[in-house]
Design a protein around this motif. Sequence first.
Motif, PDB file in Angstrom:
ATOM      1  N   LEU A 236       0.857  -1.189   0.000  1.00 31.34           N
ATOM      2  CA  LEU A 236       0.000   0.000   0.000  1.00 31.34           C
ATOM      3  C   LEU A 236       0.896   1.244   0.000  1.00 31.34           C
ATOM      4  O   LEU A 236       1.820   1.349   0.818  1.00 31.34           O
ATOM      5  CB  LEU A 236      -0.886  -0.013   1.245  1.00 31.34           C
ATOM      6  N   MET A 237       0.607   2.201  -0.899  1.00 36.14           N
ATOM      7  CA  MET A 237       1.428   3.423  -1.009  1.00 36.14           C
ATOM      8  C   MET A 237       0.576   4.640  -0.634  1.00 36.14           C
ATOM      9  O   MET A 237      -0.347   4.997  -1.362  1.00 36.14           O
ATOM     10  CB  MET A 237       1.990   3.563  -2.419  1.00 36.14           C
ATOM     11  N   ALA A 238       0.879   5.231   0.519  1.00 36.00           N
ATOM     12  CA  ALA A 238       0.152   6.414   0.998  1.00 36.00           C
ATOM     13  C   ALA A 238       0.978   7.671   0.696  1.00 36.00           C
ATOM     14  O   ALA A 238       2.195   7.700   0.917  1.00 36.00           O
ATOM     15  CB  ALA A 238      -0.109   6.302   2.493  1.00 36.00           C
ATOM     16  N   HIS A 239       0.295   8.719   0.198  1.00 38.09           N
ATOM     17  CA  HIS A 239       0.976   9.971  -0.146  1.00 38.09           C
ATOM     18  C   HIS A 239       0.692  11.006   0.956  1.00 38.09           C
ATOM     19  O   HIS A 239      -0.445  11.437   1.143  1.00 38.09           O
ATOM     20  CB  HIS A 239       0.502  10.473  -1.502  1.00 38.09           C
ATOM     21  N   ILE A 240       1.769  11.401   1.618  1.00 36.36           N
ATOM     22  CA  ILE A 240       1.696  12.329   2.766  1.00 36.36           C
ATOM     23  C   ILE A 240       2.508  13.583   2.421  1.00 36.36           C
ATOM     24  O   ILE A 240       3.532  13.508   1.735  1.00 36.36           O
ATOM     25  CB  ILE A 240       2.261  11.680   4.045  1.00 36.36           C
ATOM     26  N   ARG A 241       2.059  14.711   2.901  1.00 33.11           N
ATOM     27  CA  ARG A 241       2.781  15.973   2.646  1.00 33.11           C
ATOM     28  C   ARG A 241       3.034  16.697   3.970  1.00 33.11           C
ATOM     29  O   ARG A 241       2.132  16.834   4.801  1.00 33.11           O
ATOM     30  CB  ARG A 241       1.993  16.866   1.705  1.00 33.11           C
ATOM     31  N   ILE A 242       4.268  17.142   4.143  1.00 31.08           N
ATOM     32  CA  ILE A 242       4.608  18.009   5.286  1.00 31.08           C
ATOM     33  C   ILE A 242       4.374  19.445   4.826  1.00 31.08           C
ATOM     34  O   ILE A 242       5.043  19.932   3.911  1.00 31.08           O
ATOM     35  CB  ILE A 242       6.063  17.823   5.734  1.00 31.08           C
ATOM     36  N   VAL A 243       3.412  20.147   5.448  1.00 27.81           N
ATOM     37  CA  VAL A 243       3.063  21.497   5.003  1.00 27.81           C
ATOM     38  C   VAL A 243       3.622  22.587   5.919  1.00 27.81           C
ATOM     39  O   VAL A 243       3.678  23.746   5.525  1.00 27.81           O
ATOM     40  CB  VAL A 243       1.533  21.649   4.867  1.00 27.81           C
ATOM     41  N   ASN A 244       4.014  22.226   7.122  1.00 25.43           N
ATOM     42  CA  ASN A 244       4.632  23.192   8.039  1.00 25.43           C
ATOM     43  C   ASN A 244       5.682  22.489   8.871  1.00 25.43           C
ATOM     44  O   ASN A 244       5.501  21.321   9.254  1.00 25.43           O
ATOM     45  CB  ASN A 244       3.602  23.833   8.974  1.00 25.43           C
ATOM     46  N   VAL A 245       6.753  23.232   9.147  1.00 22.37           N
ATOM     47  CA  VAL A 245       7.809  22.723  10.020  1.00 22.37           C
ATOM     48  C   VAL A 245       8.110  23.772  11.073  1.00 22.37           C
ATOM     49  O   VAL A 245       8.322  24.942  10.742  1.00 22.37           O
ATOM     50  CB  VAL A 245       9.090  22.391   9.233  1.00 22.37           C
ATOM     51  N   ASP A 246       8.103  23.345  12.333  1.00 18.61           N
ATOM     52  CA  ASP A 246       8.529  24.211  13.437  1.00 18.61           C
ATOM     53  C   ASP A 246       9.940  23.794  13.820  1.00 18.61           C
ATOM     54  O   ASP A 246      10.142  22.815  14.533  1.00 18.61           O
ATOM     55  CB  ASP A 246       7.575  24.073  14.619  1.00 18.61           C
TER      56      ASP A 246
END
Length: 604
Positions: A236-246
């Motif tokens: 299974l291939m899930a597409h995740i995005r990091i939109v903010n970094v602290d």
Amino acid sequence: MKITVGSAAVISVCTTMLSIVSSCVDHDYDLTKEIDKTISFGGEELTLPASSTSELRLSKVLDLDEGSSIKEAEYDNQYGSGIRKGDYVLVQDGEESNYNFNIARVEIKNMGRNQSETELPPFFNSGNVERIQVTMTQPTVNDIDISDDDVTDEIKTLQAAQSNIDIVFTVGYEVNALSTADFQGTCYIEKGYEAEFSEAWTLEIADSQTASYLEVFDNHKIRFTKQVGIEHNKPLMAHIRIVNVDFTKLPDGQGLYEVGHFRMNTQIHSMGNVSIMASEFPAMSTVVLDMVTKTEVLSATLMSVTGTFDPVINVDPTTFEITDIPDFLQNDGNNLDIDNPRFYINISNDSPLAVTLAARLEAFDNGNPEPLAEPVLIGAPATEEIVVAANGRTRICLSQKAVAEEGVQNIIVSNLTSLISSIPDCITISDVNVKAVQTPATITLGRSDAYSFTNDYEAIIPLAFGPELSFTYDDTEQDWDTDLEKYNFNEVKVTVVAVSTIPLTLTPDVEALDRDGNVMTSVTATVDGTVGGGSLDTPSRSNLVISIKSTGKNLDGLDGIRYKFTAVSDSESAGAVLNSAQSLRFEEIKLSVIGGVTIDLNDL
């Protein structure tokens, strides 16, 4: 035949002498119209009754063209607080300058892949169950490591970022060698299975397919919202995005750990319940599976960042052209000790960065590459730091003395008056250095339209003078049509009361000229006394004595005069602004002819 002069001849001679005196005041005024022609004379002295001249207004002396940089205020406070109607102010706009900056998006170049295998508890088929479910006792652990050693040095520190970091999170299985049965069936990830990313990250689901079975919670975690089957060899291939970094939540040595150097390394922990169908392997046998998880960063871009910055901001030089100034104000040797010149800089800054400004101001005459005085430096360390606010408009007043104006940042420049001590043809602003204030701000990287700064400049310089003022006003009156060669006399003395509302001390001087414009040695004119500075509210009254002597036979050759006023400030008048209504008037003019006047009637 020679006789003692009659009254008509005396009037003619004395009127001529008075015309010499009055020329120092007002070319257009004919004093003879004011003189009482009833005279008394006798002995060695002939005296005329007292008379007066009309006012010589300052507006006539300056005689400004419409395009002159010197303006007459049309109403009170037109050019700033305290400026009255009629006050003279040098007003000149500088050339507008525009500059901008843009910091490109940060594209992280080094992006790694990582794979992890975690053994699941065994699945035992007892023969009397339909589905066998196990709970993971330890998580899968995957590393994400991205880095770049060529980040723009315009970014100095990073506290946070809006990002576009795309990650593929893959979940599959392999059959462990401990299995007693072969298994090629479907492994099910149960609802509630979780993966925890760095708490410094804010996640979002990157596509609709992934969103059909995954959700984000607590910003940095994902979980399955339903049961999802994984077929053998089809993970299974899930597409995740990091939109903010602290970045403040990352360990030391991560983020922009040094100017130009970026790294972010963190782990993903995932675990939950997993099941298989009993029908897919023999009863009374055991299947042992390894949960296989992989991470791959497809791209990593920082799009908007919070931190400190040092963008390259190039500012073109600009020039103030000063036009149509009366010639006498620009004479060599003048020192126009302007009491408090003001130069205004209006800066519109649409960027989120507050900046400091420093520059060099110089005065030039046209055609001369050398500045007229030492450069005037503004901004730290030469003056107080000049700060331009972010996201707004800043009005800055450069002045020699403090100026209190609402909404204006006043910068005291101790040698500012040196720029205009002789009223140059132009003033340049160059070597403009704009630097971002090193306090955190948020910048959108790679904007389609750059952040912009717009400067417009204006000089507003009230013609009020300090104690070092010294300038001269001179003029010539020539081409007289007279018969002065017919008269002989010894000396004429004129006593005058000078009434002045001009806030300057004036010292007059007079020279007689012949028909070629040369100074005559046989006719001398001297003035004893000075005209004190006054004001519109309190005029000054000063006594002057003007002596005109002829050492020759007569006034043959006298064709005009050159007169000059030397102006200086004093402690009482310093700081008062010149006004069009200020004037000089001569009152109580008394003329005496010493030694009599002789006329040869044969010449009439």
